[in-house]
Write a protein that holds these residues in place. Structure first.
Motif, mmCIF file in Angstrom:
data_model
loop_
_atom_site.group_PDB
_atom_site.id
_atom_site.type_symbol
_atom_site.label_atom_id
_atom_site.label_comp_id
_atom_site.label_asym_id
_atom_site.label_seq_id
_atom_site.Cartn_x
_atom_site.Cartn_y
_atom_site.Cartn_z
ATOM 1 N N ARG A 1 0.813 -1.385 -0.026
ATOM 2 C CA ARG A 1 -0.096 0.121 -0.070
ATOM 3 C C ARG A 1 0.902 1.186 -0.043
ATOM 4 O O ARG A 1 0.666 2.131 -0.845
ATOM 5 C CB ARG A 1 -1.090 -0.178 1.167
ATOM 6 C CG ARG A 1 -1.647 1.163 1.292
ATOM 7 C CD ARG A 1 -2.660 1.172 2.444
ATOM 8 N NE ARG A 1 -3.223 2.383 2.937
ATOM 9 C CZ ARG A 1 -3.689 3.378 2.548
ATOM 10 N NH1 ARG A 1 -4.305 3.140 1.261
ATOM 11 N NH2 ARG A 1 -4.164 4.466 3.218
ATOM 12 N N ASP A 2 1.902 1.273 0.613
ATOM 13 C CA ASP A 2 2.650 2.383 1.023
ATOM 14 C C ASP A 2 3.589 2.692 -0.414
ATOM 15 O O ASP A 2 3.617 3.703 -1.041
ATOM 16 C CB ASP A 2 3.781 2.392 1.769
ATOM 17 C CG ASP A 2 3.183 2.520 3.501
ATOM 18 O OD1 ASP A 2 2.051 2.708 3.491
ATOM 19 O OD2 ASP A 2 3.968 1.858 4.070
ATOM 20 N N ARG A 3 4.007 1.557 -1.131
ATOM 21 C CA ARG A 3 4.605 1.782 -2.394
ATOM 22 C C ARG A 3 3.707 2.218 -3.366
ATOM 23 O O ARG A 3 3.998 3.068 -4.200
ATOM 24 C CB ARG A 3 5.188 0.225 -2.890
ATOM 25 C CG ARG A 3 6.538 0.021 -2.100
ATOM 26 C CD ARG A 3 7.172 -0.902 -2.799
ATOM 27 N NE ARG A 3 8.259 -1.805 -1.999
ATOM 28 C CZ ARG A 3 8.927 -2.661 -2.228
ATOM 29 N NH1 ARG A 3 8.438 -3.347 -3.338
ATOM 30 N NH2 ARG A 3 10.006 -2.793 -1.653
ATOM 31 N N VAL B 1 1.073 4.413 -2.973
ATOM 32 C CA VAL B 1 1.067 5.589 -2.806
ATOM 33 C C VAL B 1 1.913 6.246 -3.260
ATOM 34 O O VAL B 1 1.726 7.482 -4.029
ATOM 35 C CB VAL B 1 0.240 5.753 -1.296
ATOM 36 C CG1 VAL B 1 0.531 7.492 -1.147
ATOM 37 C CG2 VAL B 1 -0.921 5.260 -0.897
ATOM 38 N N ALA B 2 3.152 5.850 -2.942
ATOM 39 C CA ALA B 2 4.424 6.617 -3.048
ATOM 40 C C ALA B 2 4.729 6.716 -4.728
ATOM 41 O O ALA B 2 4.948 7.841 -5.353
ATOM 42 C CB ALA B 2 5.612 5.981 -2.518
ATOM 43 N N GLN B 3 4.326 5.761 -5.407
ATOM 44 C CA GLN B 3 4.621 5.723 -6.925
ATOM 45 C C GLN B 3 3.739 6.368 -7.491
ATOM 46 O O GLN B 3 3.926 7.046 -8.678
ATOM 47 C CB GLN B 3 4.548 4.202 -7.423
ATOM 48 C CG GLN B 3 5.651 3.399 -7.006
ATOM 49 C CD GLN B 3 5.435 1.769 -7.190
ATOM 50 O OE1 GLN B 3 4.357 1.400 -7.541
ATOM 51 N NE2 GLN B 3 6.517 1.072 -7.371
#
Length: 147
Positions: free
Chosen positions: A1-3, A5-7
């Motif tokens: 999930r964090d990746r 959002v970051a991407q």
């Protein structure tokens, strides 16, 4: 999930920066300068907080290869001081983070350099044309001193 959002945030930032560049190149470089300056300060704070433990950890091989070996995908060509090669020492994890932080400082210098009016070329600038009718490339002063 964090990746995820970051991407997606990175892709959105890229297109916003592109659109801003079309409208106002100096402002686009100014915003990128602020982002790079924030990255520098973040790495610097991290080094001050965790420096002792980072010095005890080995540098990853990928970092050694990137900074010390071979062609670094125009690493030297994009430095703001083209007169000397920059090869940081990489002996431990601390050195890796110092090199990354220093890269961010180079990015800040580059963004500042690109905001100088004489180095920006837009459709609004007067151009000099050669005899063949093609625009004459801009010439930049040589910053290297004779040794």
């Amino acid at each position: 999930r964090d990746r995820f959002v970051a991407q997606h945030a990175a892709v959105a930032y890229f297109w916003i920066a592109c659109a801003l560049y079309v409208h106002n190149p100096t402002m686009a470089y100014n915003i990128n300068e602020a982002v790079e300056e924030h990255a520098y300060k973040t790495y610097d704070d991290f080094l001050k907080t965790h420096g002792a433990s980072l010095k005890q950890q080995a540098a990853p091989e990928v970092a050694k290869q990137y900074y010390l070996d071979g062609d670094l995908y125009m690493f030297d060509e994009f430095q703001t001081n083209p007169c000397q090669l920059r090869r940081p020492k990489i002996e431990n994890l601390y050195d890796v983070f110092v090199a990354i932080r220093d890269d961010e400082a180079e990015h800040v210098k580059t963004m500042k350099h690109l905001q100088q009016d004489e180095h920006l070329q837009t459709i609004n600038n007067e151009r000099t044309y050669g005899e063949d009718g093609h625009p004459v490339p801009l010439e930049f002063p040589d910053t290297c001193e004779a040794e």
